[in-house]
Design a protein around this motif. Sequence first.
Motif, PDB file in Angstrom:
ATOM      1  N   ASP A 128     146.028   3.093 -46.278  1.00 17.36           N
ATOM      2  CA  ASP A 128     146.524   1.904 -46.993  1.00 17.36           C
ATOM      3  C   ASP A 128     148.041   2.012 -47.134  1.00 17.36           C
ATOM      4  O   ASP A 128     148.559   2.754 -47.940  1.00 17.36           O
ATOM      5  CB  ASP A 128     145.839   1.739 -48.350  1.00 17.36           C
ATOM      6  CG  ASP A 128     146.077   2.898 -49.312  1.00 17.36           C
ATOM      7  OD1 ASP A 128     146.259   4.037 -48.835  1.00 17.36           O
ATOM      8  OD2 ASP A 128     146.080   2.661 -50.530  1.00 17.36           O
ATOM      9  N   GLY A 129     148.733   1.237 -46.347  1.00 14.96           N
ATOM     10  CA  GLY A 129     150.190   1.214 -46.381  1.00 14.96           C
ATOM     11  C   GLY A 129     150.747   2.617 -46.222  1.00 14.96           C
ATOM     12  O   GLY A 129     150.269   3.404 -45.400  1.00 14.96           O
ATOM     13  N   ALA A 130     151.775   2.939 -47.012  1.00 12.62           N
ATOM     14  CA  ALA A 130     152.350   4.288 -46.973  1.00 12.62           C
ATOM     15  C   ALA A 130     151.753   5.141 -48.085  1.00 12.62           C
ATOM     16  O   ALA A 130     152.328   6.125 -48.519  1.00 12.62           O
ATOM     17  CB  ALA A 130     153.862   4.213 -47.107  1.00 12.62           C
ATOM     18  N   HIS A 131     150.554   4.777 -48.547  1.00  9.86           N
ATOM     19  CA  HIS A 131     149.971   5.392 -49.724  1.00  9.86           C
ATOM     20  C   HIS A 131     149.162   6.645 -49.409  1.00  9.86           C
ATOM     21  O   HIS A 131     149.631   7.760 -49.572  1.00  9.86           O
ATOM     22  CB  HIS A 131     149.140   4.338 -50.461  1.00  9.86           C
ATOM     23  CG  HIS A 131     148.480   4.816 -51.702  1.00  9.86           C
ATOM     24  ND1 HIS A 131     147.172   4.533 -51.996  1.00  9.86           N
ATOM     25  CD2 HIS A 131     148.946   5.571 -52.713  1.00  9.86           C
ATOM     26  CE1 HIS A 131     146.859   5.084 -53.155  1.00  9.86           C
ATOM     27  NE2 HIS A 131     147.915   5.714 -53.614  1.00  9.86           N
ATOM     28  N   GLU A 132     147.928   6.474 -48.896  1.00 10.27           N
ATOM     29  CA  GLU A 132     147.074   7.641 -48.639  1.00 10.27           C
ATOM     30  C   GLU A 132     146.258   7.455 -47.358  1.00 10.27           C
ATOM     31  O   GLU A 132     146.031   6.325 -46.896  1.00 10.27           O
ATOM     32  CB  GLU A 132     146.117   7.849 -49.829  1.00 10.27           C
ATOM     33  CG  GLU A 132     146.755   8.528 -51.048  1.00 10.27           C
ATOM     34  CD  GLU A 132     145.998   9.799 -51.471  1.00 10.27           C
ATOM     35  OE1 GLU A 132     145.487  10.523 -50.569  1.00 10.27           O
ATOM     36  OE2 GLU A 132     145.912  10.058 -52.691  1.00 10.27           O
ATOM     37  N   HIS A 133     145.810   8.532 -46.801  1.00  3.27           N
ATOM     38  CA  HIS A 133     144.939   8.521 -45.624  1.00  3.27           C
ATOM     39  C   HIS A 133     144.054   9.764 -45.735  1.00  3.27           C
ATOM     40  O   HIS A 133     144.176  10.715 -44.972  1.00  3.27           O
ATOM     41  CB  HIS A 133     145.790   8.550 -44.351  1.00  3.27           C
ATOM     42  CG  HIS A 133     145.020   8.282 -43.095  1.00  3.27           C
ATOM     43  ND1 HIS A 133     143.677   7.968 -43.079  1.00  3.27           N
ATOM     44  CD2 HIS A 133     145.408   8.277 -41.792  1.00  3.27           C
ATOM     45  CE1 HIS A 133     143.289   7.784 -41.828  1.00  3.27           C
ATOM     46  NE2 HIS A 133     144.301   7.966 -41.039  1.00  3.27           N
ATOM     47  N   PRO A 134     143.137   9.732 -46.713  1.00  2.00           N
ATOM     48  CA  PRO A 134     142.432  10.971 -47.067  1.00  2.00           C
ATOM     49  C   PRO A 134     141.576  11.564 -45.961  1.00  2.00           C
ATOM     50  O   PRO A 134     141.485  12.799 -45.859  1.00  2.00           O
ATOM     51  CB  PRO A 134     141.579  10.555 -48.272  1.00  2.00           C
ATOM     52  CG  PRO A 134     141.464   9.069 -48.192  1.00  2.00           C
ATOM     53  CD  PRO A 134     142.739   8.593 -47.574  1.00  2.00           C
ATOM     54  N   THR A 135     140.928  10.726 -45.125  1.00  4.37           N
ATOM     55  CA  THR A 135     140.065  11.353 -44.110  1.00  4.37           C
ATOM     56  C   THR A 135     140.889  12.123 -43.079  1.00  4.37           C
ATOM     57  O   THR A 135     140.401  13.090 -42.494  1.00  4.37           O
ATOM     58  CB  THR A 135     139.139  10.329 -43.407  1.00  4.37           C
ATOM     59  OG1 THR A 135     139.941   9.280 -42.834  1.00  4.37           O
ATOM     60  CG2 THR A 135     138.154   9.718 -44.396  1.00  4.37           C
ATOM     61  N   GLN A 136     142.151  11.709 -42.875  1.00  2.00           N
ATOM     62  CA  GLN A 136     143.010  12.488 -41.970  1.00  2.00           C
ATOM     63  C   GLN A 136     143.306  13.854 -42.574  1.00  2.00           C
ATOM     64  O   GLN A 136     143.258  14.880 -41.881  1.00  2.00           O
ATOM     65  CB  GLN A 136     144.307  11.723 -41.694  1.00  2.00           C
ATOM     66  CG  GLN A 136     145.293  12.485 -40.808  1.00  2.00           C
ATOM     67  CD  GLN A 136     144.754  12.683 -39.396  1.00  2.00           C
ATOM     68  OE1 GLN A 136     144.317  11.742 -38.745  1.00  2.00           O
ATOM     69  NE2 GLN A 136     144.744  13.928 -38.907  1.00  2.00           N
ATOM     70  N   VAL A 137     143.590  13.886 -43.847  1.00  2.00           N
ATOM     71  CA  VAL A 137     143.942  15.159 -44.481  1.00  2.00           C
ATOM     72  C   VAL A 137     142.724  16.078 -44.568  1.00  2.00           C
ATOM     73  O   VAL A 137     142.823  17.295 -44.332  1.00  2.00           O
ATOM     74  CB  VAL A 137     144.574  14.910 -45.864  1.00  2.00           C
ATOM     75  CG1 VAL A 137     144.747  16.217 -46.628  1.00  2.00           C
ATOM     76  CG2 VAL A 137     145.932  14.235 -45.669  1.00  2.00           C
ATOM     77  N   LEU A 138     141.566  15.526 -44.864  1.00  2.00           N
ATOM     78  CA  LEU A 138     140.349  16.345 -44.848  1.00  2.00           C
ATOM     79  C   LEU A 138     140.123  16.929 -43.452  1.00  2.00           C
ATOM     80  O   LEU A 138     139.705  18.084 -43.293  1.00  2.00           O
ATOM     81  CB  LEU A 138     139.136  15.504 -45.285  1.00  2.00           C
ATOM     82  CG  LEU A 138     139.116  15.104 -46.769  1.00  2.00           C
ATOM     83  CD1 LEU A 138     138.051  14.037 -47.015  1.00  2.00           C
ATOM     84  CD2 LEU A 138     138.863  16.332 -47.657  1.00  2.00           C
TER      85      LEU A 138
END
Lengths: 305, 305, 305
Positions: A128-138
């Motif tokens: 979402d925008g420049a906010h978060e991308h949790p599945t990438q970090v996991l």
Amino acid sequence: MKHLFGMAELERPQIERLLALAESFVELSRRPLRKAPTLRGKTIINLFFENSTRTRTSFEIAGKRLSADVINISAATSATKKGESLLDTGQTLAAMQPHVLVIRHGIAGCCQFLADYLPQTAIVNAGDGAHEHPTQVLTDLLTLRQHLGGVAGKTITMVGDIAHSRVARSHLIAANTMGYRLRLVAPKTLLPREVERYGCEVTHDFDAALAGSDVLYMLRVQQERLTSNFAFPSVREYHEAYGLNRRRLAMAGSDCVVLHPGPMNRGVEIATDVADGSQSRILDQVENGVAVRMAVLTTLCGGGD
Amino acid sequence: MKHLFGMAELERPQIERLLALAESFVELSRRPLRKAPTLRGKTIINLFFENSTRTRTSFEIAGKRLSADVINISAATSATKKGESLLDTGQTLAAMQPHVLVIRHGIAGCCQFLADYLPQTAIVNAGDGAHEHPTQVLTDLLTLRQHLGGVAGKTITMVGDIAHSRVARSHLIAANTMGYRLRLVAPKTLLPREVERYGCEVTHDFDAALAGSDVLYMLRVQQERLTSNFAFPSVREYHEAYGLNRRRLAMAGSDCVVLHPGPMNRGVEIATDVADGSQSRILDQVENGVAVRMAVLTTLCGGGD
Amino acid sequence: MKHLFGMAELERPQIERLLALAESFVELSRRPLRKAPTLRGKTIINLFFENSTRTRTSFEIAGKRLSADVINISAATSATKKGESLLDTGQTLAAMQPHVLVIRHGIAGCCQFLADYLPQTAIVNAGDGAHEHPTQVLTDLLTLRQHLGGVAGKTITMVGDIAHSRVARSHLIAANTMGYRLRLVAPKTLLPREVERYGCEVTHDFDAALAGSDVLYMLRVQQERLTSNFAFPSVREYHEAYGLNRRRLAMAGSDCVVLHPGPMNRGVEIATDVADGSQSRILDQVENGVAVRMAVLTTLCGGGD
């Protein structure tokens, strides 16, 4: 776990459980028959307002491999074009009774916003925008667990367009949760405002940041950003200053792992021989990405124990 | 059989086995319930860099009818737009562990190129530039087997834009393998350079080529090619010289079979009454196309015996 | 029932049977596992020449929830772009042996036209020009059955762009079959020619039409139509004259149900507090839409008894 908005909501035991579950799905995805009935009867909608073949395909394969029904919707054909609001699109889709809505959207925080209105639908933030991308970090955490035995106490040196990167933001949060250090390397123009408040090392000198790095995490740099707003006269000059090449990788040491969330600009943020070299775990990230999404979808649908 | 790049790699017994298997899938596709568990647990990615509803849909139905998980990716939404190389796209998708990658791309030879780097993924060429389009030719062979009892010793007269046609190229190769003759009919500007080396009859006079033709195979002519680079002042003039009409079909005889790989330009390369007439097997080609693709996918996934 | 072209072909008992079947699918779609094997082995092609995320997704979920194989084709990638005729596209797809072809197209009557040539394929009209949109009207009837106990003897007041609305046309027909009254409210420029022949009340005065309305059915107004061809100087002015707001809803009474086929233009034909208010059944329509399409697909595939 009802939604996955970002790393900010995840505690360490939850992350550990997701990674352990993902490990089992890595194994499943290498079998001759790559299919489990885990999500049979579940409906997953991939709602992508920004194009991302990689992420959408990863979620789609994850869902189908677990026998879910997967529906793809891309912004190009969505009612948004007819002036429908994000909320109306979300409510309309939720009324069709999907179990999970996977959303990629340009607006930071849109997943939390939607979740308040969609009480029966699990929401996964696929960026979402420049906010978060949790599945990438996991995915990255799983990859480092496999290759470094875990991240606690390690130093990840992240290089490139930190300012616009949701991956960077999610790592900044996860670093605290999981106990690793982030070292940020970028020109001033590609650093977020008030970068100091994250409390991590920041430098403009890539060479100086190499020693002691367990991971070199290269971020994609959009070429239009390089040459328009920012101070680089050419792509070649950026590569000189902030690209990862063999010389730099040697300085970091032979145990250092190279990551990139893709898609890569070869010759810009990363040299081809490094991208394809023996220290690169970039394709492992892709493989693990499917497994992590299988774990997330399973957990949100009430399975995983 | 690990990949299907083109007719050049297929020997006659392999072709015969594929056609026999495809026959059984024609039968399956006519049952009230059109589904077999053959490819359950297999993942197939359709990666189309050029639009082709017909071919993509045919592969998609083929995969789904055999219970595979099918993922579609079109160039319009792919990372290629963000500057990713074909090889990176291929490696990324391969890392997601599909069994088969079906590729349509404008560059001749791209499937072989990719296969060298993707050791664990079976690749099917669904059309690469002006190079090969093997599933179309297998489809044609199945259709002629049904309607002529086989192709050995037969004469297929192929008319139109031979130069740019991957179907023509694949037939030129298959003709040698399977023992049929190709007669090429086209204006000079639509013939490939060094057409003589194929060793088949070539003529600019359609009327003279009709007698003795067992099959009239009409190729699609792109109108922009007709009027820009080539010597035809109008579509109508092309139709006069190289279009198949009732008069010409009568000269070829009532046993002559009419084929076209689609989509047709009615009134250009083929008259409407011929396209819809009793000697046309064009819709049989479409039906057989699904069955042939089922056979190819099954064989590449290790089934089919 | 071999096809579903429009409400014109449906008799009351058929409609009642479809609605009863749809009720059972509403129930299925609320279970934790939303899947039945009803259409296993059936192939459904969604052929959309106009974009409609909502309708396409609804049909796709309907098919998948019943275990059918669903293939989506959008005009943007179809052979139509290469000059193929609608009939050739239809015949080509039919040759691939789908059981059902769901068609959205800009030309009124295109489904009947195609059906004459495709004897083995069931065709569902998902909206053809300004002609009919039967699954939307069945959805509305199901929604009103749930909330008003049925439509016989009721008055539905339909407001907005009647002239260009296939939903309006289908309701005009269904009103006769099912015994309800339609009251049409629109400026002259948005009424169909010869509107009198439908034999229903017509007025330009929304306020005068409110009393006695059991349903207020707000139609989407395309803003380009408002400001270009038609007599409204601004969207705001349209909202004043023909938008549904709280004042008007209060005049209609607290039992009056609000419907809208979506996507909504909030602030144009409907105020936000009304769209989200307690009398709105707009999201029920969306939910019921999936169930109705499940019923239609089941019936066309020979099930449903």
